[in-house]
Write an enzyme that holds these catalytic residues in place. Structure first.
Site, PDB file in Angstrom:
ATOM      1  N   ARG A 102      53.318  36.475  36.367  1.00 18.90           N
ATOM      2  CA  ARG A 102      53.093  35.102  35.896  1.00 18.90           C
ATOM      3  C   ARG A 102      54.390  34.639  35.235  1.00 18.90           C
ATOM      4  O   ARG A 102      54.820  35.213  34.241  1.00 18.90           O
ATOM      5  CB  ARG A 102      51.934  35.051  34.900  1.00 18.90           C
ATOM      6  N   HIS A 129      49.528  28.103  41.906  1.00 18.14           N
ATOM      7  CA  HIS A 129      48.585  29.087  41.347  1.00 18.14           C
ATOM      8  C   HIS A 129      47.646  29.529  42.478  1.00 18.14           C
ATOM      9  O   HIS A 129      46.457  29.208  42.497  1.00 18.14           O
ATOM     10  CB  HIS A 129      47.803  28.422  40.205  1.00 18.14           C
ATOM     11  N   GLN A 132      44.172  31.369  41.919  1.00 20.05           N
ATOM     12  CA  GLN A 132      43.143  30.460  41.424  1.00 20.05           C
ATOM     13  C   GLN A 132      42.478  29.732  42.592  1.00 20.05           C
ATOM     14  O   GLN A 132      41.247  29.629  42.662  1.00 20.05           O
ATOM     15  CB  GLN A 132      43.789  29.438  40.467  1.00 20.05           C
ATOM     16  N   ASP A 224      42.123  20.052  35.418  1.00 16.08           N
ATOM     17  CA  ASP A 224      42.884  21.107  34.736  1.00 16.08           C
ATOM     18  C   ASP A 224      43.471  20.460  33.482  1.00 16.08           C
ATOM     19  O   ASP A 224      43.441  19.234  33.320  1.00 16.08           O
ATOM     20  CB  ASP A 224      43.990  21.619  35.688  1.00 16.08           C
ATOM     21  N   CYS A 264      39.892  25.227  36.266  1.00 14.13           N
ATOM     22  CA  CYS A 264      40.438  26.596  36.327  1.00 14.13           C
ATOM     23  C   CYS A 264      40.370  27.299  34.975  1.00 14.13           C
ATOM     24  O   CYS A 264      40.418  28.521  34.930  1.00 14.13           O
ATOM     25  CB  CYS A 264      41.874  26.554  36.836  1.00 14.13           C
ATOM     26  N   ARG A 292      37.493  34.816  39.992  1.00 14.72           N
ATOM     27  CA  ARG A 292      38.889  35.298  40.001  1.00 14.72           C
ATOM     28  C   ARG A 292      38.892  36.795  40.308  1.00 14.72           C
ATOM     29  O   ARG A 292      39.745  37.293  41.034  1.00 14.72           O
ATOM     30  CB  ARG A 292      39.552  35.035  38.635  1.00 14.72           C
TER      31      ARG A 292
HETATM   32  N1   CP Z   1      42.870  30.011  35.120  1.00 16.66           N
HETATM   33  C1   CP Z   1      43.736  30.927  34.646  1.00 16.66           C
HETATM   34  O1   CP Z   1      44.697  31.315  35.310  1.00 16.66           O
HETATM   35  O2   CP Z   1      43.451  31.380  33.399  1.00 16.66           O
HETATM   36  P1   CP Z   1      44.402  32.277  32.485  1.00 16.66           P
HETATM   37  O3   CP Z   1      45.600  31.411  32.143  1.00 16.66           O
HETATM   38  O4   CP Z   1      43.595  32.625  31.288  1.00 16.66           O
HETATM   39  O5   CP Z   1      44.840  33.462  33.274  1.00 16.66           O
HETATM   40  N1  NVA Z   2      48.202  24.116  34.831  1.00 15.58           N
HETATM   41  C1  NVA Z   2      47.882  25.152  33.865  1.00 15.58           C
HETATM   42  C2  NVA Z   2      47.012  26.175  34.484  1.00 15.58           C
HETATM   43  C3  NVA Z   2      46.508  27.239  33.538  1.00 15.58           C
HETATM   44  C4  NVA Z   2      45.699  28.293  34.219  1.00 15.58           C
HETATM   45  C5  NVA Z   2      49.168  25.776  33.345  1.00 15.58           C
HETATM   46  O1  NVA Z   2      50.100  25.979  34.142  1.00 15.58           O
HETATM   47  O2  NVA Z   2      49.255  26.042  32.149  1.00 15.58           O
END
Ligand code: CP
Ligand code: NVA
Length: 307
Positions: A102, A129, A132, A224, A264, A292
């Site tokens: 990530r 993502h 997701q 989101d 999400c 997930r």
């Molecule tokens: N939706 C999602 O990716 O959640 P987290 O940021 O908690 O991993």
């Molecule tokens: N768009 C959000 C998604 C979190 C799962 C971010 O990037 O923070």
């Protein structure tokens, strides 16, 4: 060797196979547990940003499948700071069987993949993502018994989650409408591909600034956060700009009674979604979060067993 970085670069039939596998692995888990098909396999998880769902669901997925996971937080390896990305990739891929990362800059996950000797999964970048979106498809499939021919309306920021959802829609034949404020549309590089996406996939894509137009006849209404990780300095301005883009009971009234609501998560209740909607009859957000786990099991198994 294949990496799971961006749905745009995957073949539709392979993604369909992953979705079928997710359905199978979920059922297998619910009826006595998964077979240890990833026995002794180790996942290395690099996190430059916080996480609940991604971190826990990947680790649990590995355990259920007979393997294990190692968490590497931002303080631990200092990706690209303490050590260059090519060096991290070459060292880590000598220890583990698969890597999930990530990151902020999408180029960092592609650079990791370039130098890694094991498959790399994008667990969210500023651009996309994809894990997701696979969980979202699984949730939609479970709720409707199909995905093709349905319509998704995404309301809010044209961000990483919206981009992956558009690509998922194109692969699986869902019509896609997106309502964003001016200046927060999908990235221009993605918008430039919309005509091609439409003609290749046959789906409708509507881009608008009006949430009411987007949700008309929608089966799935999705939102989101308005402030993605890394955008905290823009909080005050974003809260003002996005205020008309809240998913609330009034907006749901403009759509089908049978529509479901997805997010999400994490949710900022009272901003992009009200409590009433998040906890209401149409919400599928916790089923989506659980999925997930099942979708990622399928991604892990596919990458580690179909070389
Ligand atoms: N939706 C999602 O990716 O959640 P987290 O940021 O908690 O991993
Ligand atoms: N768009 C959000 C998604 C979190 C799962 C971010 O990037 O923070």
């Amino acid at each position: 060797m294949k990496h799971f970085l961006d749905l745009a670069t995957w073949e539709t039939n392979e993604l369909k196979h992953i979705l079928d596998l997710a359905v199978h692995l979920k059922k297998e888990w619910q009826t006595g547990g998964n077979r240890p098909v990833l026995s002794n396999k180790i996942l290395g998880m690099i996190f430059q940003k916080p996480s609940l769902r991604t971190r826990v669901s990947f680790e649990v997925a590995m355990k259920h499948l007979g393997g294990s996971a190692i968490m590497l937080g931002p303080q631990e390896i200092g990706l690209g700071k303490r050590e260059s990305i090519p060096d991290v990739a070459r060292v880590l891929s000598g220890y583990v069987d698969i890597i999930m990362a990530r990151v902020f800059d999408h180029a960092h996950v592609t650079e990791l993949a370039e130098w890694s000797r094991v498959p790399v999964i994008n667990g969210l970048s500023d651009d996309t993502h994809p894990c997701q979106a696979m969980a979202d498809l699984l949730t939609i499939y479970e709720r409707f018994g199909r995905v093709e021919g349905l319509k998704i309306a995404y309301i809010g920021d044209g961000n990483n989650v919206a981009v992956s959802l558009l690509y998922a829609s194109a692969h699986f034949g869902l019509n896609f409408a997106i309502a964003t404020p001016e200046g927060h549309e999908l990235p221009q590089t993605v918008r430039d591909k919309v005509t091609e996406i439409k003609s290749r996939s046959g789906i409708d894509v509507l881009e608008t600034t009006h949430p009411q137009m987007a949700v008309e006849d929608a089966d799935v209404i999705y939102t989101d956060t308005w402030i993605s990780m890394g955008q905290e300095a823009e909080t005050a301005e974003r809260l003002k700009t996005f205020a008309p883009y809240q998913i609330n009971a009034d907006l749901l009234q403009q759509s089908k009674k049978s529509s479901i609501v997805l997010h999400c998560l994490p949710a900022h209740r009272g901003d992009e979604i009200t409590d009433e909607v998040a906890d209401g009859r149409q919400s599928a957000i916790f089923q989506q979060a659980e999925n997930r786990l099942h979708a990622q099991k399928a991604i892990l198994v596919h990458l580690l067993t179909h070389r």
